[in-house]
Design a protein around this motif. Structure first.
Motif, PDB file in Angstrom:
ATOM      1  N   ALA A  29       1.103  -1.129   0.289  1.00 28.02           N
ATOM      2  CA  ALA A  29      -0.199  -0.138   0.228  1.00 28.02           C
ATOM      3  C   ALA A  29       0.886   1.418  -0.155  1.00 28.02           C
ATOM      4  N   VAL A  30       1.919   0.974   0.108  1.00 29.85           N
ATOM      5  CA  VAL A  30       2.547   2.316   0.650  1.00 29.85           C
ATOM      6  C   VAL A  30       4.038   2.101  -0.422  1.00 29.85           C
ATOM      7  N   GLY A  31       3.346   1.424  -1.355  1.00 34.18           N
ATOM      8  CA  GLY A  31       4.461   1.336  -2.170  1.00 34.18           C
ATOM      9  C   GLY A  31       5.950   0.205  -2.751  1.00 34.18           C
ATOM     10  N   LEU A  32       6.329  -0.072  -1.128  1.00 35.33           N
ATOM     11  CA  LEU A  32       6.850  -1.488  -1.271  1.00 35.33           C
ATOM     12  C   LEU A  32       6.900  -2.766  -1.399  1.00 35.33           C
ATOM     13  N   SER A  33       8.414  -3.258  -1.878  1.00 37.02           N
ATOM     14  CA  SER A  33       7.962  -4.784  -1.380  1.00 37.02           C
ATOM     15  C   SER A  33       8.358  -5.438  -0.242  1.00 37.02           C
ATOM     16  N   LEU A  34       7.833  -6.493   0.718  1.00 38.45           N
ATOM     17  CA  LEU A  34       8.813  -6.810   1.867  1.00 38.45           C
ATOM     18  C   LEU A  34       9.891  -7.784   1.392  1.00 38.45           C
ATOM     19  N   PHE A  35       9.236  -8.729   0.467  1.00 35.93           N
ATOM     20  CA  PHE A  35       9.967  -9.922   0.029  1.00 35.93           C
ATOM     21  C   PHE A  35      10.645  -9.838  -1.397  1.00 35.93           C
ATOM     22  N   PRO A  36      11.545 -10.341  -1.522  1.00 32.27           N
ATOM     23  CA  PRO A  36      12.553  -9.503  -2.895  1.00 32.27           C
ATOM     24  C   PRO A  36      11.364 -10.629  -3.746  1.00 32.27           C
ATOM     25  N   ALA A  37      11.181 -10.019  -4.670  1.00 34.64           N
ATOM     26  CA  ALA A  37      11.087 -10.698  -5.819  1.00 34.64           C
ATOM     27  C   ALA A  37      11.424 -11.171  -6.505  1.00 34.64           C
ATOM     28  N   GLY A  38      12.657 -10.940  -6.908  1.00 38.45           N
ATOM     29  CA  GLY A  38      13.527 -12.510  -7.820  1.00 38.45           C
ATOM     30  C   GLY A  38      14.970 -11.644  -7.499  1.00 38.45           C
ATOM     31  N   SER A  39      15.496 -12.397  -8.578  1.00 38.68           N
ATOM     32  CA  SER A  39      17.284 -11.997  -8.612  1.00 38.68           C
ATOM     33  C   SER A  39      17.677 -10.686  -8.495  1.00 38.68           C
ATOM     34  N   SER A  40      16.984 -10.150  -9.167  1.00 37.93           N
ATOM     35  CA  SER A  40      17.122  -9.123  -9.695  1.00 37.93           C
ATOM     36  C   SER A  40      17.420  -7.705  -8.394  1.00 37.93           C
ATOM     37  N   ASP A  41      16.520  -8.413  -7.746  1.00 38.57           N
ATOM     38  CA  ASP A  41      16.461  -7.250  -6.203  1.00 38.57           C
ATOM     39  C   ASP A  41      17.280  -8.227  -5.234  1.00 38.57           C
ATOM     40  N   LEU A  42      18.591  -8.435  -5.507  1.00 38.43           N
ATOM     41  CA  LEU A  42      19.243  -9.227  -5.215  1.00 38.43           C
ATOM     42  C   LEU A  42      20.571  -9.479  -5.085  1.00 38.43           C
ATOM     43  N   SER A  43      22.366  -8.859  -4.667  1.00 39.62           N
ATOM     44  CA  SER A  43      23.498  -9.170  -4.485  1.00 39.62           C
ATOM     45  C   SER A  43      23.628 -10.891  -4.374  1.00 39.62           C
ATOM     46  N   MET A  44      24.506 -10.894  -5.185  1.00 40.77           N
ATOM     47  CA  MET A  44      24.633 -12.491  -4.556  1.00 40.77           C
ATOM     48  C   MET A  44      25.838 -12.808  -4.882  1.00 40.77           C
TER      49      MET A  44
END
Length: 273
Positions: free
Chosen positions: A128-143
Motif C-alpha cells: 500500500a505504501v509502494g514497497l515490497s517486503l520480500f524480494p521478487a527475484g534475483s534482480s532484487d538481490l546481490s549474491m
C-alpha cells in the motif's frame, strides 16, 4: 556454456549450523515459504538439492544478518571455507515511517507483532505504501560467493538461503531486520506513534464535545460495528523476545537462539494428542 566441475565431497564441519529439517520442506511458516519460492526461481538444477544437503549436513560454519546484508562462511571441498554474501536493499527512514504509520492505524497489526507473530496480510501494508517486503527475484538481490563456480547462484549460496528461511521461522522479525528495522526499533516506533495519537485524541475530546446530559440516551450503545477478531496465539518462546538482551553466544549462536528449541519442545509435550 556452463562450466563443469568434477564431483567433490565437502570437508566435514564440527558444530556447523544445521537445518532442523531432515527431509521434505525446510520452511514451515508462510513468510519462510515465500522466501524459499524466491530461492527456487534463482537457483536451478542440482545446485538447489546440493545446497539443501549442505544446510542439513552443517556445512555452513557461521552466518550473520544485518540491515541489507547476510554474510556466511561455508565449508566446501577446499580447505579454506568460502565466503557468501547475500544483499537486499534496506528501506530508508522515510519508507519505514510510512510502514509504521500504516501499521499503527490498525491495532490488530500491532497486537500480532507484539505477540511475536507476523500478520498474514502484512505484505499488503508494504504494498500500500509502494514497497515490497520480500524480494521478487534475483534482480532484487546481490549474491556473491568466493567459490570457483561462475554460473550464477551456487550450492553454497543456496545453503545459506535455506538456513535464512529457518531463521525466519524462528523469528519473523528477522526478515524485517534485513529490511532495516529490528524488533526493538519497530515496536518502539509503533509504541511512540500510538502514544502520540492517544494524546492528540484526548486533546480533541475536550474541545467542543457534547455534554454528558446530551448523550445519555446513546452513552452505553455501540458507536460502531465491533470487528470480529480471532484470538492471538502467543508463541512458546515469546518470553525470549521480551527478556533483556544477553550478550552471550556459543560458537557464534546467541543464547536466546540456543534456548528457543527447548521452549518449543516443552510446548509440544503439553499438547493434547
Amino acid at each position: 556454456m556452463s562450466s563443469w566441475f568434477p564431483p567433490s565431497k565437502p570437508l566435514p564441519v564440527k558444530d556447523g549450523l544445521k537445518a532442523r529439517s531432515k527431509r521434505g520442506a525446510i520452511a514451515q511458516k508462510w513468510w519462510s515459504e515465500r522466501f524459499i519460492e524466491v530461492l527456487q526461481t534463482i537457483v536451478v538444477g542440482g545446485r538447489l538439492q546440493r545446497g539443501r544437503t549442505y544446510a542439513r549436513n552443517g556445512q555452513v560454519i557461521e552466518m550473520e544478518l544485518g540491515a541489507g546484508t547476510v554474510t556466511a562462511s561455508v565449508q566446501g571441498s577446499r580447505v579454506r571455507p568460502y565466503r557468501v554474501r547475500i544483499g537486499l536493499t534496506p528501506f530508508d527512514d522515510a519508507d519505514w515511517g510510512q510502514v509504521a504509520g500504516a501499521l499503527v492505524d490498525n491495532a490488530w497489526y500491532t497486537a500480532k507483532l507484539l505477540a511475536g507473530e507476523m500478520p498474514d496480510d502484512i505484505e499488503d501494508v508494504f504494498t500500500a505504501v509502494g514497497l515490497s517486503l520480500f524480494p521478487a527475484g534475483s534482480s532484487d538481490l546481490s549474491m556473491d560467493c568466493t567459490c570457483p563456480d561462475p554460473d550464477g547462484p551456487c550450492k553454497h549460496i543456496a545453503a545459506v538461503f535455506y538456513l535464512l528461511a529457518e531463521s525466519f521461522d524462528d523469528d519473523p522479525f528477522t526478515i524485517l531486520a534485513w529490511r532495516g528495522r529490528n524488533r526493538d526499533e519497530l515496536l518502539g516506533t509503533l509504541s511512540d506513534l500510538r502514544s502520540g495519537g492517544a494524546s492528540v485524541a484526548g486533546d480533541d475530546s475536550t474541545d467542543g464535545a457534547a455534554s454528558l446530559a446530551d448523550c445519555l440516551g446513546s452513552f452505553f450503545s455501540y458507536q460502531a460495528a465491533v470487528p470480529h477478531r480471532t484470538a492471538t496465539s502467543t508463541p512458546p518462546d515469546a518470553v525470549l523476545h521480551q527478556a533483556p538482551a544477553v550478550d552471550v553466544s556459543v560458537r557464534g549462536t546467541r543464547l536466546a537462539d540456543l534456548l528457543r528449541p527447548a521452549y518449543h519442545a516443552i510446548a509440544r509435550t503439553g499438547e493434547t494428542p
